[in-house]
Design an enzyme around this catalytic site. Structure first.
Site, PDB file in Angstrom:
ATOM      1  N   GLN A 128      -8.670  -7.275   0.430  1.00  0.00           N
ATOM      2  CA  GLN A 128      -8.308  -7.030  -0.970  1.00  0.00           C
ATOM      3  C   GLN A 128      -9.526  -6.525  -1.742  1.00  0.00           C
ATOM      4  O   GLN A 128      -9.422  -5.604  -2.550  1.00  0.00           O
ATOM      5  CB  GLN A 128      -7.729  -8.299  -1.601  1.00  0.00           C
ATOM      6  N   LYS A 139      -6.504 -19.207  -1.313  1.00  0.00           N
ATOM      7  CA  LYS A 139      -5.267 -18.434  -1.099  1.00  0.00           C
ATOM      8  C   LYS A 139      -4.221 -18.874  -2.136  1.00  0.00           C
ATOM      9  O   LYS A 139      -4.556 -19.491  -3.138  1.00  0.00           O
ATOM     10  CB  LYS A 139      -4.779 -18.649   0.333  1.00  0.00           C
ATOM     11  N   ARG A 154       0.831  -1.216   0.000  1.00  0.00           N
ATOM     12  CA  ARG A 154       0.000   0.000   0.000  1.00  0.00           C
ATOM     13  C   ARG A 154       0.860   1.258   0.000  1.00  0.00           C
ATOM     14  O   ARG A 154       0.490   2.268  -0.617  1.00  0.00           O
ATOM     15  CB  ARG A 154      -0.948  -0.032   1.208  1.00  0.00           C
ATOM     16  N   ASP A 165      -4.089 -15.423   7.565  1.00  0.00           N
ATOM     17  CA  ASP A 165      -2.828 -15.933   7.011  1.00  0.00           C
ATOM     18  C   ASP A 165      -2.042 -16.762   8.036  1.00  0.00           C
ATOM     19  O   ASP A 165      -1.054 -17.414   7.674  1.00  0.00           O
ATOM     20  CB  ASP A 165      -1.958 -14.764   6.523  1.00  0.00           C
ATOM     21  N   ARG A 204      -5.132 -24.005   1.118  1.00  0.00           N
ATOM     22  CA  ARG A 204      -4.422 -24.244   2.388  1.00  0.00           C
ATOM     23  C   ARG A 204      -5.176 -25.195   3.312  1.00  0.00           C
ATOM     24  O   ARG A 204      -4.547 -25.824   4.168  1.00  0.00           O
ATOM     25  CB  ARG A 204      -4.146 -22.912   3.091  1.00  0.00           C
ATOM     26  N   GLY A 215      -1.796 -11.640  -4.854  1.00  0.00           N
ATOM     27  CA  GLY A 215      -3.218 -11.307  -4.885  1.00  0.00           C
ATOM     28  C   GLY A 215      -3.442  -9.843  -4.524  1.00  0.00           C
ATOM     29  O   GLY A 215      -4.320  -9.183  -5.084  1.00  0.00           O
TER      30      GLY A 215
HETATM   31  C1  S3P Z   1      -4.289  -9.037   2.203  1.00  0.00           C
HETATM   32  C2  S3P Z   1      -5.539  -9.496   2.526  1.00  0.00           C
HETATM   33  C3  S3P Z   1      -5.841 -10.903   2.785  1.00  0.00           C
HETATM   34  C4  S3P Z   1      -4.575 -11.708   3.087  1.00  0.00           C
HETATM   35  C5  S3P Z   1      -3.476 -11.401   2.110  1.00  0.00           C
HETATM   36  C6  S3P Z   1      -3.116  -9.919   2.147  1.00  0.00           C
HETATM   37  C7  S3P Z   1      -4.110  -7.605   1.926  1.00  0.00           C
HETATM   38  O1  S3P Z   1      -6.461 -11.466   1.651  1.00  0.00           O
HETATM   39  O2  S3P Z   1      -4.858 -13.079   3.072  1.00  0.00           O
HETATM   40  O3  S3P Z   1      -2.312 -12.158   2.412  1.00  0.00           O
HETATM   41  O4  S3P Z   1      -2.953  -7.132   1.830  1.00  0.00           O
HETATM   42  O5  S3P Z   1      -5.110  -6.894   1.786  1.00  0.00           O
HETATM   43  P1  S3P Z   1      -8.046 -11.380   1.406  1.00  0.00           P
HETATM   44  O6  S3P Z   1      -8.424  -9.963   1.299  1.00  0.00           O
HETATM   45  O7  S3P Z   1      -8.274 -12.113   0.109  1.00  0.00           O
HETATM   46  O8  S3P Z   1      -8.671 -12.077   2.581  1.00  0.00           O
END
Ligand code: S3P
Length: 426
Positions: A167, A340, A25, A313, A344, A92
């Site tokens: 996310q 993920k 970010r 996580d 997992r 992701g």
């Molecule tokens: C993250 C949000 C999470 C997390 C990922 C990082 C982020 O994912 O599992 O490792 O940086 O916003 P999700 O938003 O898909 O739950």
């Protein structure tokens, strides 16, 4: 890579590498701000380097030397059309957050990533972005990357997200920066709030009320300095290691303990962990502390509901701890683990069973009857960094040798993981 049981206590201190979510970010929001952003304690893991590479391809000058990054931001409307496809690698966060930003541009972009990214669900961002007037196409028609995003005028919406996902929330809020009216996202449970905190730090108007966050459009974002806290998700492996190996005492410095990320700490405290919080402070809205962790005999627990997004996580390494604890641990409402970097739920269940653990997969989690001795085994990481690190920790308690194949994938979030672990072994 071969690991052996740890028969002497783990001792020492570690400075935990920068938080992955916050590092991503800081680069993105720095790029959208006017002027210089200086990031310190940045995580130079492969995922965050993917984010840097994408913004460089959109004309942003970014200098990165190990943990220090300088982003020469060009403001909310300063990105330029990339001349090649954006490669999000394994990340992701890069894929989903950048999609929100790209939806509001005036150019067309294509983005993709590795084999894992190309299997991860993108319908969850395509739907709300389309509701805003965005044009996102999954090029293979399977709601996965590669994606083609045609920048368009966007409308402010109120989005009721079916998943608690930072996310998804962040993608919609970032698109909301370019919309014609305020945009809000309501989640079923609160996910990590780094986007809300950091956008505010850069000058945006973001209001958080319970599980709803609202952003006002067209803020003037100004370059700033960001000191990234240590990643609680990385610290979790060493917390688990110190709790498991008799006689251990480990000090983990500068760990982010944001209340939307501290579920692992709450779960292990509930299991009987001895953890002392020292030097609590707040940097840019993010809480941090040094954690002094001492070996503790643990008992089982239940994790479910609103707690799940706060430790999502850390569930793989929590399952390892549960295998070493006495009694039963139940993990529910964790179906997100199936989508993920790997599935997992399946991989943890199969691999812990291979080490002799009494573990059963359920629809949305697992049930672990802990306390039986662990046996060394050959475990494939499936190229998932958190699987590799979780089994490196499991090996500390396992009889004989544990071999982790494709172990180098820890580069995604923690390039120094194996040497840091070794430094605590006497
Ligand atoms: C993250 C949000 C999470 C997390 C990922 C990082 C982020 O994912 O599992 O490792 O940086 O916003 P999700 O938003 O898909 O739950």
């Amino acid at each position: 890579m071969i690991f052996t049981k740890c028969s002497s206590p783990l001792k020492g201190e570690l400075s935990i590498p920068g938080d992955k979510s916050i590092s991503h970010r800081a680069v993105m929001f720095g790029a959208l701000s006017e002027g210089l952003t200086e990031i310190t304690h940045f995580l130079p893991g492969a995922d965050c380097l993917s984010t840097i590479s994408c913004f460089r391809k959109m004309g942003i000058d970014i200098q990165q030397e190990e943990n220090r990054v300088l982003v020469h931001g060009k403001g909310l409307h300063g990105l330029s059309a990339p001349t090649e496809i954006l490669d999000c690698g394994n990340s992701g966060t890069t894929t989903r957050l950048i999609s929100g930003i790209l939806a509001g541009q005036t150019f067309v972009t294509s983005l993709t990533g590795d084999a894992s990214i190309q299997k991860r669900p993108m319908g969850r961002i395509i739907r709300p972005l389309t509701m805003m007037g965005g044009q996102i196409a999954s090029l293979k028609g399977n709601d996965c990357a590669p994606l083609q995003i045609t920048g368009s005028p966007l409308h402010g919406i109120h989005y009721q997200s079916p998943v608690a996902s930072a996310q998804v929330k962040s993608c919609v809020l970032l698109a909301g920066l370019y919309a014609d009216a305020p945009t809000s996202v309501t989640e079923p449970a609160l996910s990590r709030n780094h986007t809300e905190l950091m956008l505010r730090h850069f000058g945006a108007e973001v209001v958080s009320q319970g599980v709803t966050a609202t952003v006002s459009p067209e803020p003037r974002l100004l370059g700033s300095s960001i000191q990234v806290p240590g990643d609680i998700s990385s610290a979790a492996y060493f917390i688990a290691a110190a709790l498991m190996v008799p006689g251990s005492e480990v000090l983990l410095k500068n760990v982010g303990v944001n209340p939307t990320r501290d579920g692992f700490l709450k779960a292990v405290l509930d299991m009987g962990a001895d953890i002392t919080f020292l030097n609590r402070t707040t940097q840019g809205g993010e809480d941090t502390a040094d954690l002094l962790v001492r070996y503790s005999p643990l008992h089982g627990t239940t994790v479910e509901g609103a707690m799940i997004p706060t430790l999502i996580d850390e569930i793989p390494v929590l399952a390892v701890l549960a295998a070493c604890a006495s009694g039963t641990t139940v993990i529910r409402d964790a179906q997100e683990l199936k989508v993920k970097e790997s599935n997992r739920l399946d991989i943890m269940t199969e691999s812990l069973a291979r080490m002799g653990v009494d573990i059963t997969a359920t629809e949305d989690g697992m049930i672990i009857n802990g306390g039986s001795p662990l046996q060394g085994a050959v475990i494939d990481s499936h190229l998932d960094h958190r699987i590799a690190m979780s089994f490196a920790i499991a090996s500390l308690a396992a009889e004989g040798e544990t071999e982790i194949t494709r172990a180098e994938c820890v580069d995604i979030s923690y390039p120094e993981f194996y040497s840091d672990l070794q430094s605590l072994r006497q």
